[in-house]
Design a protein around this motif. Sequence first.
Motif, mmCIF file in Angstrom:
data_model
loop_
_atom_site.group_PDB
_atom_site.id
_atom_site.type_symbol
_atom_site.label_atom_id
_atom_site.label_comp_id
_atom_site.label_asym_id
_atom_site.label_seq_id
_atom_site.Cartn_x
_atom_site.Cartn_y
_atom_site.Cartn_z
ATOM 1 N N THR A 81 0.904 -1.326 -0.020
ATOM 2 C CA THR A 81 -0.186 0.031 0.031
ATOM 3 C C THR A 81 0.959 1.158 0.247
ATOM 4 O O THR A 81 0.414 2.402 -0.341
ATOM 5 C CB THR A 81 -0.970 0.135 1.352
ATOM 6 N N GLY A 82 2.159 1.074 0.265
ATOM 7 C CA GLY A 82 3.104 2.585 0.126
ATOM 8 C C GLY A 82 4.441 1.932 0.066
ATOM 9 O O GLY A 82 4.712 0.859 0.438
ATOM 10 N N LEU A 83 5.278 2.956 -0.135
ATOM 11 C CA LEU A 83 6.640 2.810 -0.078
ATOM 12 C C LEU A 83 7.362 4.077 0.756
ATOM 13 O O LEU A 83 7.277 4.981 0.275
ATOM 14 C CB LEU A 83 7.155 2.623 -1.461
ATOM 15 N N SER A 231 -5.716 -1.983 -19.730
ATOM 16 C CA SER A 231 -5.339 -2.080 -18.140
ATOM 17 C C SER A 231 -4.577 -0.897 -17.893
ATOM 18 O O SER A 231 -4.203 0.272 -18.515
ATOM 19 C CB SER A 231 -4.427 -3.164 -18.258
ATOM 20 N N LEU A 232 -4.412 -0.815 -16.406
ATOM 21 C CA LEU A 232 -3.741 0.268 -15.983
ATOM 22 C C LEU A 232 -2.514 -0.406 -15.041
ATOM 23 O O LEU A 232 -2.806 -1.113 -14.169
ATOM 24 C CB LEU A 232 -4.858 1.170 -14.909
ATOM 25 N N PRO A 233 -1.442 0.283 -15.053
ATOM 26 C CA PRO A 233 -0.390 -0.132 -14.149
ATOM 27 C C PRO A 233 -0.642 0.080 -12.612
ATOM 28 O O PRO A 233 -1.488 1.113 -12.424
ATOM 29 C CB PRO A 233 0.676 0.780 -14.631
ATOM 30 N N ASN A 234 -0.206 -1.050 -12.015
ATOM 31 C CA ASN A 234 -0.333 -0.826 -10.547
ATOM 32 C C ASN A 234 0.566 0.057 -9.816
ATOM 33 O O ASN A 234 1.531 -0.610 -9.420
ATOM 34 C CB ASN A 234 -0.602 -2.134 -10.137
ATOM 35 N N THR A 235 0.287 1.454 -9.856
ATOM 36 C CA THR A 235 1.331 2.157 -9.283
ATOM 37 C C THR A 235 0.858 3.228 -8.236
ATOM 38 O O THR A 235 1.804 3.723 -7.629
ATOM 39 C CB THR A 235 2.050 3.247 -10.554
ATOM 40 N N GLU A 236 -0.517 3.045 -7.769
ATOM 41 C CA GLU A 236 -0.929 3.860 -6.790
ATOM 42 C C GLU A 236 -0.099 3.739 -5.384
ATOM 43 O O GLU A 236 -0.293 5.136 -4.824
ATOM 44 C CB GLU A 236 -2.655 3.409 -6.728
ATOM 45 N N TRP A 237 0.333 2.763 -5.047
ATOM 46 C CA TRP A 237 0.661 2.358 -3.887
ATOM 47 C C TRP A 237 2.230 3.059 -3.827
ATOM 48 O O TRP A 237 2.664 3.293 -2.687
ATOM 49 C CB TRP A 237 0.944 1.038 -3.748
ATOM 50 N N SER A 241 6.074 8.581 -2.774
ATOM 51 C CA SER A 241 7.630 7.924 -2.780
ATOM 52 C C SER A 241 8.561 8.655 -3.319
ATOM 53 O O SER A 241 9.701 8.294 -3.405
ATOM 54 C CB SER A 241 7.535 6.586 -3.346
ATOM 55 N N GLY A 242 8.113 9.538 -4.418
ATOM 56 C CA GLY A 242 9.500 10.238 -5.061
ATOM 57 C C GLY A 242 9.522 9.514 -6.592
ATOM 58 O O GLY A 242 10.589 10.232 -7.283
ATOM 59 N N LEU A 243 9.222 8.206 -6.635
ATOM 60 C CA LEU A 243 9.380 7.493 -8.001
ATOM 61 C C LEU A 243 8.691 8.452 -8.931
ATOM 62 O O LEU A 243 7.396 8.856 -8.653
ATOM 63 C CB LEU A 243 9.151 6.251 -7.911
ATOM 64 N N THR A 244 9.202 8.299 -10.236
ATOM 65 C CA THR A 244 8.379 8.944 -11.190
ATOM 66 C C THR A 244 7.376 8.031 -11.926
ATOM 67 O O THR A 244 7.896 6.719 -12.187
ATOM 68 C CB THR A 244 9.424 9.390 -12.476
ATOM 69 N N VAL A 245 6.224 8.377 -12.020
ATOM 70 C CA VAL A 245 5.098 7.219 -12.532
ATOM 71 C C VAL A 245 4.486 8.117 -13.581
ATOM 72 O O VAL A 245 3.988 9.331 -13.566
ATOM 73 C CB VAL A 245 4.013 7.116 -11.484
ATOM 74 N N ASP A 246 4.439 7.297 -14.946
ATOM 75 C CA ASP A 246 3.765 7.999 -16.107
ATOM 76 C C ASP A 246 3.594 6.975 -17.137
ATOM 77 O O ASP A 246 4.415 6.232 -17.599
ATOM 78 C CB ASP A 246 4.999 8.742 -17.084
ATOM 79 N N ASP A 247 2.184 6.296 -16.597
ATOM 80 C CA ASP A 247 1.869 5.150 -17.539
ATOM 81 C C ASP A 247 2.889 3.914 -17.051
ATOM 82 O O ASP A 247 3.328 3.326 -17.881
ATOM 83 C CB ASP A 247 1.774 5.282 -18.886
ATOM 84 N N GLY A 248 2.932 3.820 -15.926
ATOM 85 C CA GLY A 248 3.975 2.767 -15.432
ATOM 86 C C GLY A 248 5.018 3.424 -14.445
ATOM 87 O O GLY A 248 5.194 4.738 -14.253
ATOM 88 N N LEU A 249 5.994 2.583 -13.949
ATOM 89 C CA LEU A 249 7.088 3.053 -13.167
ATOM 90 C C LEU A 249 8.262 3.254 -13.937
ATOM 91 O O LEU A 249 8.696 2.354 -14.705
ATOM 92 C CB LEU A 249 7.285 2.252 -11.951
ATOM 93 N N VAL A 250 8.364 4.604 -14.167
ATOM 94 C CA VAL A 250 9.236 5.106 -15.129
ATOM 95 C C VAL A 250 10.984 4.506 -14.643
ATOM 96 O O VAL A 250 11.299 4.914 -13.552
ATOM 97 C CB VAL A 250 9.436 6.695 -15.331
ATOM 98 N N CYS A 251 11.680 3.950 -15.720
ATOM 99 C CA CYS A 251 12.925 3.194 -15.685
ATOM 100 C C CYS A 251 13.843 3.796 -16.613
ATOM 101 O O CYS A 251 13.457 4.211 -17.398
ATOM 102 C CB CYS A 251 12.886 1.963 -15.491
ATOM 103 N N ASP A 252 15.121 3.540 -16.181
ATOM 104 C CA ASP A 252 16.154 3.790 -17.329
ATOM 105 C C ASP A 252 16.602 2.643 -18.073
ATOM 106 O O ASP A 252 15.686 1.614 -17.892
ATOM 107 C CB ASP A 252 17.675 4.308 -16.775
ATOM 108 N N GLN A 253 17.572 2.590 -18.907
ATOM 109 C CA GLN A 253 17.705 1.326 -19.460
ATOM 110 C C GLN A 253 18.175 0.046 -18.945
ATOM 111 O O GLN A 253 18.083 -0.921 -19.568
ATOM 112 C CB GLN A 253 18.684 1.868 -20.897
ATOM 113 N N TYR A 254 18.517 0.437 -17.678
ATOM 114 C CA TYR A 254 18.744 -0.825 -16.982
ATOM 115 C C TYR A 254 17.622 -1.381 -16.020
ATOM 116 O O TYR A 254 17.780 -2.226 -15.085
ATOM 117 C CB TYR A 254 20.006 -0.356 -16.036
#
Length: 392
Positions: A81-83, A231-237, A241-254
């Motif tokens: 439910t949270g991070l 569908s919708l990505p499960n990112t509400e939790w 958290s400070g993580l970037t969310v934009d149609d999913g949890l945004v990550c780099d190439q790694y």
Amino acid sequence: MKRIVVVGASAAGLAAAETLRREGYDGTLTLIGDEPHAPYDRPPLSKQILASEWHPDRLALRPPDDLAALDLELRLGTAATGLDPGGRAVLLADGTRVPYDGLVVATGVRPRRLPGDGSAHVLRTLDDALALRAGLGAGRRLVVVGAGFLGAEAAAVARRLGTEVTLLEPAPVPLAHAVGDEVGRVLAAAHLDHGVDLRTGVRVAAVTEGGVRLVGGELVEGDQVLVAVGSLPNTEWLAGSGLTVDDGLVCDQYCEAAPGVYAAGDVARWYNPLFGTPMRVEHRTNAAEQGMAAARNLLHPQARKPFAPVPYFWSEQYGLKVQAFGRLRGHDEVAVVEGDLDERRFTVAYRTGDRLTGVLALGMPPKALRGRRQAIAARSPWRDAVPAARTP
């Protein structure tokens, strides 16, 4: 690292956990899942499970002994439910905090809903599939909202079971956004040939007790309604958290979203250097491959490798198997390289810019795609990769 937590107990999460152990990690490894079931496979839900061809036990991704050998701290049936990134802890619905030194987010997606569709079915979990299956059969009527791959597969199984099926799609051609108009029309024709009442260019206003109300007022009657509109990505939790969310949890190439935090599977929106663009892929093969990649990069930060796959997916409808490699969406051209569209046995290639970026085969043997995946991975020029291509 003494504690690694994987949130999401499906294909991506399990692949990450197995890879961590295989790579020598011997610390505490926690696997968290919101469903009570041990990790299971989802693609058969709209095929073998819905058709009553498989018992649910066959879905298990690993037998109990193999899971036990991983020495996991399993937290099933409890959602995250949270991070708390500052305190490096995952918060659970039961109020507990699970500390971590490294984290893999693999929380997947959930079905989109429509206004008033509380009585409608969705198809994401085992329980969803079993509930829908109970109402299928001769003399029953099913309305499927959304003619994407999931809705199309469910419609095909329902027809095979003798159910009357109405398939509603807002676009003029089903699946055109994913595979192009030409292939979309071939798949649409297969539905019509098997007695599906396919209606394109229609919009749903609401789901009612007796079926589906269209914009304009018409009621499409049905005993059951399946909503399959994406569908919708499960990112509400992850809010706050400070993580970037934009149609999913945004990550780099790694696949890294923040120091010590990686993502994998349907929820991950990462930069794929092979295609030079961010992407989020909702396919089973990608989930497993990305789970492995994220785990290795988390465990070996000094030897990280970009995750640059050629995505793969497959579908089966009315005995026709669709297989595809690459990035098909947003293409500039589609061309037949083998077979014939009218015969529903063909291979088509997709061009974006001056490169071969995708290939799809329908009703063809596996060798039809042999070598073409490598051509996509090599960023082969279009003219070199498909010199005999012809426009449909």
